[in-house]
Write a protein that holds these residues in place. Sequence first.
Motif, mmCIF file in Angstrom:
data_model
loop_
_atom_site.group_PDB
_atom_site.id
_atom_site.type_symbol
_atom_site.label_atom_id
_atom_site.label_comp_id
_atom_site.label_asym_id
_atom_site.label_seq_id
_atom_site.Cartn_x
_atom_site.Cartn_y
_atom_site.Cartn_z
ATOM 1 N N GLU A 75 0.668 -1.332 0.016
ATOM 2 C CA GLU A 75 0.176 0.186 -0.174
ATOM 3 C C GLU A 75 1.402 1.558 -0.741
ATOM 4 O OE1 GLU A 75 -2.545 0.587 3.307
ATOM 5 O OE2 GLU A 75 -4.342 -1.194 2.900
ATOM 6 N N HIS A 111 -10.216 1.302 -2.579
ATOM 7 C CA HIS A 111 -9.070 1.489 -0.858
ATOM 8 C C HIS A 111 -8.048 2.614 -0.813
ATOM 9 C CE1 HIS A 111 -10.185 -2.558 -1.324
ATOM 10 N NE2 HIS A 111 -9.953 -2.297 -0.451
ATOM 11 N N LEU A 112 -7.434 3.602 -1.712
ATOM 12 C CA LEU A 112 -6.135 3.918 -1.880
ATOM 13 C C LEU A 112 -6.786 5.596 -1.845
ATOM 14 C CD1 LEU A 112 -3.297 2.210 -3.131
ATOM 15 C CD2 LEU A 112 -3.685 2.229 -0.077
ATOM 16 N N LYS A 114 -9.153 7.326 -1.777
ATOM 17 C CA LYS A 114 -10.080 8.522 -0.640
ATOM 18 C C LYS A 114 -9.120 8.326 0.058
ATOM 19 C CE LYS A 114 -13.567 3.956 -0.866
ATOM 20 N NZ LYS A 114 -13.679 2.868 0.298
ATOM 21 N N ARG A 115 -7.964 7.442 0.275
ATOM 22 C CA ARG A 115 -7.330 8.172 1.973
ATOM 23 C C ARG A 115 -6.285 9.243 0.869
ATOM 24 N NH1 ARG A 115 -2.953 3.643 3.348
ATOM 25 N NH2 ARG A 115 -4.777 2.257 3.158
ATOM 26 N N LYS A 118 -8.778 12.944 1.224
ATOM 27 C CA LYS A 118 -8.285 13.278 2.479
ATOM 28 C C LYS A 118 -7.731 13.313 2.760
ATOM 29 C CE LYS A 118 -9.409 11.735 7.481
ATOM 30 N NZ LYS A 118 -8.722 12.737 7.415
ATOM 31 N N LYS A 119 -6.415 13.175 2.127
ATOM 32 C CA LYS A 119 -5.215 13.993 2.514
ATOM 33 C C LYS A 119 -4.591 15.128 1.674
ATOM 34 C CE LYS A 119 -0.063 12.912 2.558
ATOM 35 N NZ LYS A 119 0.913 12.236 1.363
#
Length: 215
Positions: A75, A111-112, A114-115, A118-119
């Motif tokens: 990841e 998965h990633l 979204k992360r 947000k960042k």
Amino acid sequence: MSRTSNITKNGMKKGPWSKEEDDKLKAYIQRYGHWNWREIPRFAGVSRCGKSCRLRWMNYLRPNVKHGNFTKQEEEQILELHSKIGNKWATIAAQLPGRSDNKIKNYWHTHLRKRVVKKDDDQNENKIVHDETSESVNDPSTLISLVQDNDDIEALWATLSTESIASSYSSSAELSSTMFNSSDCLVSSGDSMQTYTHGDFWTDPFLADFDAIRS
DNA sequence: AAGGGCAACAACCGCCACCTT
DNA sequence: CAAGGTGGCGGTTGTTGCCCT
């Protein structure tokens, strides 16, 4: 997790692959190799188009394909590579043995991403603070501290491109060579900065892409 | 228990670059 | 040099299963 089977007008099957089709294709390629994807379905005895066979092989049937969940390390690797080179899934996949570009792409989207979104939101809030102080950005040493705060040189360049400081440098390469006149080059890595040797595999394409964007 | 919404992922589609003729 | 064929890539879609109400 698959589509309902159907037949195209030219007799080719679409949709999910059966165990039998998988076995036929796998057996054929393992024995004869993939010399011509368009011809392979005929010789392997599957009613699929060549493209479909290639995809199935690359994403699922290849002997060294990993089918399990992505590890934390993988990841992080994907996030790091994506932050540098963007949606170059094949390039990213080349650095993750056993993972296909399609799998990585899917994993990114589900998965990633979204992360990262947000960042980015968090960074945009930080950027507002930087915008307020950008008038003081007029020398490379200040830029280095900005990069360390900003986490991402690409984002920094985008920020600087609207500032007068950007006109002082013809390219990101010139900017970075001014900033890092030692043999090492700083690049972002998730939430922390890491040091890479100048001329590293990763920094070169990154900078090339960077210049392409600007020109 | 039912069903609506969403997440996950396999697979399709269209485009492009490269190679051969 | 042009045209056609092929492989590869990235974006997108469709289906299934799970979760929540």
